[in-house]
Design a protein around this motif. Structure first.
Motif, PDB file in Angstrom:
ATOM      1  N   GLU A  34     -34.005 -17.325  -4.283  1.00  0.00           N
ATOM      2  CA  GLU A  34     -34.088 -17.415  -2.916  1.00  0.00           C
ATOM      3  C   GLU A  34     -33.751 -18.880  -2.503  1.00  0.00           C
ATOM      4  OE1 GLU A  34     -36.643 -16.639  -5.007  1.00  0.00           O
ATOM      5  OE2 GLU A  34     -36.587 -14.278  -4.687  1.00  0.00           O
ATOM      6  N   GLU A  35     -34.040 -19.684  -2.886  1.00  0.00           N
ATOM      7  CA  GLU A  35     -33.336 -20.967  -2.645  1.00  0.00           C
ATOM      8  C   GLU A  35     -31.876 -21.280  -2.698  1.00  0.00           C
ATOM      9  OE1 GLU A  35     -34.868 -24.634  -4.429  1.00  0.00           O
ATOM     10  OE2 GLU A  35     -36.969 -24.023  -4.144  1.00  0.00           O
ATOM     11  N   LEU A  36     -31.394 -20.544  -3.709  1.00  0.00           N
ATOM     12  CA  LEU A  36     -29.814 -20.626  -3.626  1.00  0.00           C
ATOM     13  C   LEU A  36     -29.259 -19.646  -2.872  1.00  0.00           C
ATOM     14  CD1 LEU A  36     -27.602 -20.795  -6.515  1.00  0.00           C
ATOM     15  CD2 LEU A  36     -27.586 -18.620  -5.472  1.00  0.00           C
ATOM     16  N   GLU A  37     -29.820 -18.476  -2.512  1.00  0.00           N
ATOM     17  CA  GLU A  37     -29.144 -17.709  -1.492  1.00  0.00           C
ATOM     18  C   GLU A  37     -29.352 -18.704   0.073  1.00  0.00           C
ATOM     19  OE1 GLU A  37     -30.409 -13.555   0.752  1.00  0.00           O
ATOM     20  OE2 GLU A  37     -31.040 -13.714  -1.318  1.00  0.00           O
ATOM     21  N   GLU A  38     -30.505 -19.155   0.191  1.00  0.00           N
ATOM     22  CA  GLU A  38     -30.648 -19.837   1.364  1.00  0.00           C
ATOM     23  C   GLU A  38     -29.369 -20.970   1.633  1.00  0.00           C
ATOM     24  OE1 GLU A  38     -33.875 -22.772   3.202  1.00  0.00           O
ATOM     25  OE2 GLU A  38     -34.696 -20.736   2.528  1.00  0.00           O
ATOM     26  N   ALA A  39     -29.483 -21.613   0.600  1.00  0.00           N
ATOM     27  CA  ALA A  39     -28.223 -22.746   0.562  1.00  0.00           C
ATOM     28  C   ALA A  39     -27.022 -22.208   0.781  1.00  0.00           C
ATOM     29  CB  ALA A  39     -28.282 -23.411  -0.738  1.00  0.00           C
ATOM     30  N   SER A  40     -26.692 -21.154   0.280  1.00  0.00           N
ATOM     31  CA  SER A  40     -25.322 -20.394   0.562  1.00  0.00           C
ATOM     32  C   SER A  40     -25.026 -20.211   2.136  1.00  0.00           C
ATOM     33  CB  SER A  40     -24.831 -19.149  -0.368  1.00  0.00           C
ATOM     34  OG  SER A  40     -25.742 -18.168   0.344  1.00  0.00           O
ATOM     35  N   PHE A  41     -25.946 -19.961   2.850  1.00  0.00           N
ATOM     36  CA  PHE A  41     -25.814 -19.953   4.161  1.00  0.00           C
ATOM     37  C   PHE A  41     -25.310 -21.215   4.910  1.00  0.00           C
ATOM     38  CE2 PHE A  41     -28.417 -16.052   3.464  1.00  0.00           C
ATOM     39  CZ  PHE A  41     -27.394 -15.049   3.801  1.00  0.00           C
ATOM     40  N   LEU A  42     -25.838 -22.035   4.361  1.00  0.00           N
ATOM     41  CA  LEU A  42     -25.786 -23.628   4.970  1.00  0.00           C
ATOM     42  C   LEU A  42     -24.540 -24.338   4.595  1.00  0.00           C
ATOM     43  CD1 LEU A  42     -29.495 -24.757   4.628  1.00  0.00           C
ATOM     44  CD2 LEU A  42     -28.309 -23.662   6.484  1.00  0.00           C
ATOM     45  N   LYS A  43     -23.983 -23.834   3.363  1.00  0.00           N
ATOM     46  CA  LYS A  43     -22.742 -24.549   2.826  1.00  0.00           C
ATOM     47  C   LYS A  43     -21.564 -24.001   3.390  1.00  0.00           C
ATOM     48  CE  LYS A  43     -25.614 -26.605   0.082  1.00  0.00           C
ATOM     49  NZ  LYS A  43     -25.786 -28.091  -0.051  1.00  0.00           N
ATOM     50  N   PRO A  44     -20.523 -24.704   3.150  1.00  0.00           N
ATOM     51  CA  PRO A  44     -19.253 -24.149   3.274  1.00  0.00           C
ATOM     52  C   PRO A  44     -18.739 -22.696   2.632  1.00  0.00           C
ATOM     53  CG  PRO A  44     -18.828 -26.392   2.504  1.00  0.00           C
ATOM     54  CD  PRO A  44     -20.354 -26.091   2.300  1.00  0.00           C
ATOM     55  N   SER A  45     -17.707 -22.072   3.017  1.00  0.00           N
ATOM     56  CA  SER A  45     -17.417 -20.772   2.665  1.00  0.00           C
ATOM     57  C   SER A  45     -17.099 -20.846   1.205  1.00  0.00           C
ATOM     58  CB  SER A  45     -16.278 -20.330   3.208  1.00  0.00           C
ATOM     59  OG  SER A  45     -14.990 -20.864   3.252  1.00  0.00           O
ATOM     60  N   ASN A  46     -16.708 -22.018   0.533  1.00  0.00           N
ATOM     61  CA  ASN A  46     -16.352 -22.149  -0.824  1.00  0.00           C
ATOM     62  C   ASN A  46     -17.613 -22.120  -1.821  1.00  0.00           C
ATOM     63  OD1 ASN A  46     -16.991 -24.760  -0.241  1.00  0.00           O
ATOM     64  ND2 ASN A  46     -15.320 -25.581  -1.115  1.00  0.00           N
ATOM     65  N   PHE A  47     -18.701 -21.975  -1.251  1.00  0.00           N
ATOM     66  CA  PHE A  47     -19.932 -21.914  -2.153  1.00  0.00           C
ATOM     67  C   PHE A  47     -20.129 -20.830  -3.200  1.00  0.00           C
ATOM     68  CE2 PHE A  47     -24.407 -21.078  -3.006  1.00  0.00           C
ATOM     69  CZ  PHE A  47     -24.765 -22.402  -3.166  1.00  0.00           C
ATOM     70  N   VAL A  48     -20.138 -20.834  -4.153  1.00  0.00           N
ATOM     71  CA  VAL A  48     -20.512 -19.795  -5.194  1.00  0.00           C
ATOM     72  C   VAL A  48     -21.867 -20.149  -5.758  1.00  0.00           C
ATOM     73  CG1 VAL A  48     -19.641 -18.790  -7.027  1.00  0.00           C
ATOM     74  CG2 VAL A  48     -17.892 -19.505  -5.522  1.00  0.00           C
TER      75      VAL A  48
END
Length: 76
Positions: A34-48
């Protein structure tokens, strides 16, 4: 980003970051998917995201929800 942080996951990500990228790779640990998914929305588009399921398997998580064929995924 990766989760769930275990000693093995940390070692794998450290090796990937320094052995495969000339300038290194920024990695961040997340305590849950859940934390990882939330961070993906806040990070640049190159987040994997990399979610380690056990010592032998993982799943990649991309911010965009574009479906990729297995051929494209294998070539990537």
């Amino acid at each position: 980003g990766f989760g769930i942080p275990t000693a093995l996951a940390q070692e794998i990500m450290k090796k990937v970051a320094f052995d495969n990228f000339e300038d290194g790779l920024l990695t961040e640990e997340y305590l849950s998917e859940e934390e990882l998914e939330e961070a993906s929305f806040l990070k640049p588009s190159n987040f994997v995201g990399v979610v380690f399921k056990d010592s032998m398997s993982y799943q990649l998580r991309f911010h965009d929800s574009i479906a990729m064929s297995s051929i494209y995924t294998e070539s990537r």
